[in-house]
Design a protein around this motif. Sequence first.
Motif, PDB file in Angstrom:
ATOM      1  N   GLN A  19       0.893  -0.996  -0.102  1.00  8.86           N
ATOM      2  CA  GLN A  19      -0.464   0.091   0.057  1.00  8.86           C
ATOM      3  C   GLN A  19       0.897   1.335   0.118  1.00  8.86           C
ATOM      4  N   ASP A  20       2.228   1.207   0.501  1.00 11.16           N
ATOM      5  CA  ASP A  20       3.295   2.469   1.105  1.00 11.16           C
ATOM      6  C   ASP A  20       3.129   2.730  -0.988  1.00 11.16           C
ATOM      7  N   ALA A  21       4.098   1.403  -1.409  1.00 11.89           N
ATOM      8  CA  ALA A  21       4.678   1.560  -3.101  1.00 11.89           C
ATOM      9  C   ALA A  21       3.382   2.125  -4.120  1.00 11.89           C
ATOM     10  N   LEU A  22       2.162   1.721  -3.288  1.00 13.96           N
ATOM     11  CA  LEU A  22       1.166   1.842  -4.671  1.00 13.96           C
ATOM     12  C   LEU A  22       0.339   3.860  -4.321  1.00 13.96           C
ATOM     13  N   GLY A  23       0.986   3.700  -2.957  1.00 16.08           N
ATOM     14  CA  GLY A  23       0.195   5.481  -3.687  1.00 16.08           C
ATOM     15  C   GLY A  23      -1.186   5.449  -2.703  1.00 16.08           C
ATOM     16  N   ASP A  24      -2.446   6.948  -2.772  1.00 14.42           N
ATOM     17  CA  ASP A  24      -3.613   6.844  -2.316  1.00 14.42           C
ATOM     18  C   ASP A  24      -4.033   6.105  -3.091  1.00 14.42           C
ATOM     19  N   VAL A  25      -4.730   4.660  -2.498  1.00  9.95           N
ATOM     20  CA  VAL A  25      -5.429   4.145  -3.292  1.00  9.95           C
ATOM     21  C   VAL A  25      -7.410   4.856  -3.003  1.00  9.95           C
ATOM     22  N   VAL A  26      -7.375   4.698  -4.546  1.00 10.22           N
ATOM     23  CA  VAL A  26      -8.589   5.006  -5.297  1.00 10.22           C
ATOM     24  C   VAL A  26      -9.751   4.798  -5.455  1.00 10.22           C
ATOM     25  N   TYR A  27      -9.300   3.428  -5.746  1.00 12.25           N
ATOM     26  CA  TYR A  27     -10.070   2.557  -6.484  1.00 12.25           C
ATOM     27  C   TYR A  27     -10.363   0.942  -5.890  1.00 12.25           C
ATOM     28  N   ILE A  28     -11.324   0.111  -5.903  1.00  9.76           N
ATOM     29  CA  ILE A  28     -10.332  -1.654  -5.777  1.00  9.76           C
ATOM     30  C   ILE A  28     -11.897  -2.224  -5.762  1.00  9.76           C
ATOM     31  N   GLU A  29     -11.640  -2.842  -7.305  1.00  8.99           N
ATOM     32  CA  GLU A  29     -12.542  -4.246  -7.800  1.00  8.99           C
ATOM     33  C   GLU A  29     -12.025  -5.026  -7.529  1.00  8.99           C
ATOM     34  N   LEU A  30     -13.594  -5.527  -6.239  1.00  6.54           N
ATOM     35  CA  LEU A  30     -13.389  -6.570  -5.154  1.00  6.54           C
ATOM     36  C   LEU A  30     -13.976  -7.934  -6.678  1.00  6.54           C
ATOM     37  N   PRO A  31     -13.358  -8.871  -6.000  1.00  5.79           N
ATOM     38  CA  PRO A  31     -13.678 -10.194  -6.557  1.00  5.79           C
ATOM     39  C   PRO A  31     -15.151 -10.717  -6.280  1.00  5.79           C
ATOM     40  N   PRO A  39     -11.868   3.359  -0.470  1.00  4.23           N
ATOM     41  CA  PRO A  39     -10.819   2.297  -0.315  1.00  4.23           C
ATOM     42  C   PRO A  39      -9.648   2.992  -0.213  1.00  4.23           C
ATOM     43  N   GLU A  40     -10.011   4.126   0.383  1.00  2.00           N
ATOM     44  CA  GLU A  40      -8.461   4.765   1.296  1.00  2.00           C
ATOM     45  C   GLU A  40      -8.562   3.599   2.438  1.00  2.00           C
ATOM     46  N   THR A  41      -9.085   2.705   2.963  1.00  2.00           N
ATOM     47  CA  THR A  41      -8.975   2.057   4.139  1.00  2.00           C
ATOM     48  C   THR A  41      -7.621   1.603   3.796  1.00  2.00           C
ATOM     49  N   VAL A  42      -7.293   0.585   2.391  1.00  2.00           N
ATOM     50  CA  VAL A  42      -6.518  -0.036   2.187  1.00  2.00           C
ATOM     51  C   VAL A  42      -5.579   0.868   2.942  1.00  2.00           C
ATOM     52  N   ASN A  43      -5.045   1.682   2.835  1.00  2.00           N
ATOM     53  CA  ASN A  43      -3.890   3.265   3.533  1.00  2.00           C
ATOM     54  C   ASN A  43      -4.020   3.231   4.412  1.00  2.00           C
ATOM     55  N   GLU A  44      -4.830   3.325   5.257  1.00  2.00           N
ATOM     56  CA  GLU A  44      -4.864   3.834   6.933  1.00  2.00           C
ATOM     57  C   GLU A  44      -5.489   1.837   7.746  1.00  2.00           C
ATOM     58  N   ASP A  45      -5.098   1.398   7.191  1.00  2.00           N
ATOM     59  CA  ASP A  45      -5.432   0.013   7.912  1.00  2.00           C
ATOM     60  C   ASP A  45      -5.352  -1.012   7.032  1.00  2.00           C
ATOM     61  N   ALA A  46      -4.132  -0.929   6.545  1.00  2.00           N
ATOM     62  CA  ALA A  46      -3.870  -3.035   4.910  1.00  2.00           C
ATOM     63  C   ALA A  46      -3.737  -3.686   5.819  1.00  2.00           C
ATOM     64  N   MET A  47      -3.354  -3.909   6.735  1.00  2.00           N
ATOM     65  CA  MET A  47      -3.017  -5.584   7.948  1.00  2.00           C
ATOM     66  C   MET A  47      -4.632  -5.498   8.593  1.00  2.00           C
ATOM     67  N   GLY A  48      -5.651  -4.773   8.963  1.00  2.00           N
ATOM     68  CA  GLY A  48      -7.136  -4.253   9.726  1.00  2.00           C
ATOM     69  C   GLY A  48      -8.057  -5.109   8.806  1.00  2.00           C
ATOM     70  N   ALA A  49      -8.760  -3.398   8.429  1.00  2.00           N
ATOM     71  CA  ALA A  49     -10.378  -2.984   8.300  1.00  2.00           C
ATOM     72  C   ALA A  49      -9.681  -3.330   6.537  1.00  2.00           C
ATOM     73  N   GLY A  50      -8.692  -2.951   5.655  1.00  2.00           N
ATOM     74  CA  GLY A  50      -8.360  -2.834   4.421  1.00  2.00           C
ATOM     75  C   GLY A  50      -8.225  -4.578   3.584  1.00  2.00           C
ATOM     76  N   TRP A  51      -8.605  -5.163   4.685  1.00  2.00           N
ATOM     77  CA  TRP A  51      -9.236  -6.405   3.956  1.00  2.00           C
ATOM     78  C   TRP A  51      -9.786  -6.487   2.809  1.00  2.00           C
ATOM     79  N   PHE A  52      -9.657  -7.178   1.825  1.00  3.00           N
ATOM     80  CA  PHE A  52     -10.022  -8.092   0.677  1.00  3.00           C
ATOM     81  C   PHE A  52     -10.930  -8.455   0.533  1.00  3.00           C
ATOM     82  N   PHE A  53     -11.369  -9.847   0.743  1.00  4.80           N
ATOM     83  CA  PHE A  53     -11.911 -10.615   0.790  1.00  4.80           C
ATOM     84  C   PHE A  53     -11.233 -12.053   2.227  1.00  4.80           C
TER      85      PHE A  53
END
Length: 125
Positions: free
Chosen positions: A31-43, A85-99
């Motif tokens: 998430q640090d390498a990506l920068g500000d996350v603006v959109y997520i397409e979930l599976p 989608p910014e939740t991934v930047n704020e808490d990648a290993m917690g609330a920012g989970w994908f599936f």
Amino acid sequence: MTSTIRFTTEHEWVRLEDDGSMTVGITEHAQDALGDVVYIELPELKSYTQGEEVAVIESVKAASNIDMPLDGEVIVVNDALEAAPETVNEDAMGAGWFFKMQAADSTAFDTLLDQAGYDAFIRSL
């Protein structure tokens, strides 16, 4: 006791839950390498093979694929990420989970990198 979190070389984390399911997200490094996350397409809720693209994450810098870490079925997606989608930047290993997924072979979890292995992988980049 062994850790319940493992990692892939594609910078995904996989947490083994008490019910045997596995929660998947991207690492702090990713998430640090990506920068500000603006959109997520979930599976979609279906079966995938290991390495198959299951989701897409877009940031102000780039778009990146999220790959299935193990053979298995996606059973739940984190719908909250569509609106925030910014939740991934704020808490990648917690609330920012994908599936959440159910692995075809639960012992395959142990083939993924542990924290020390992932840290060594990051240092080698």
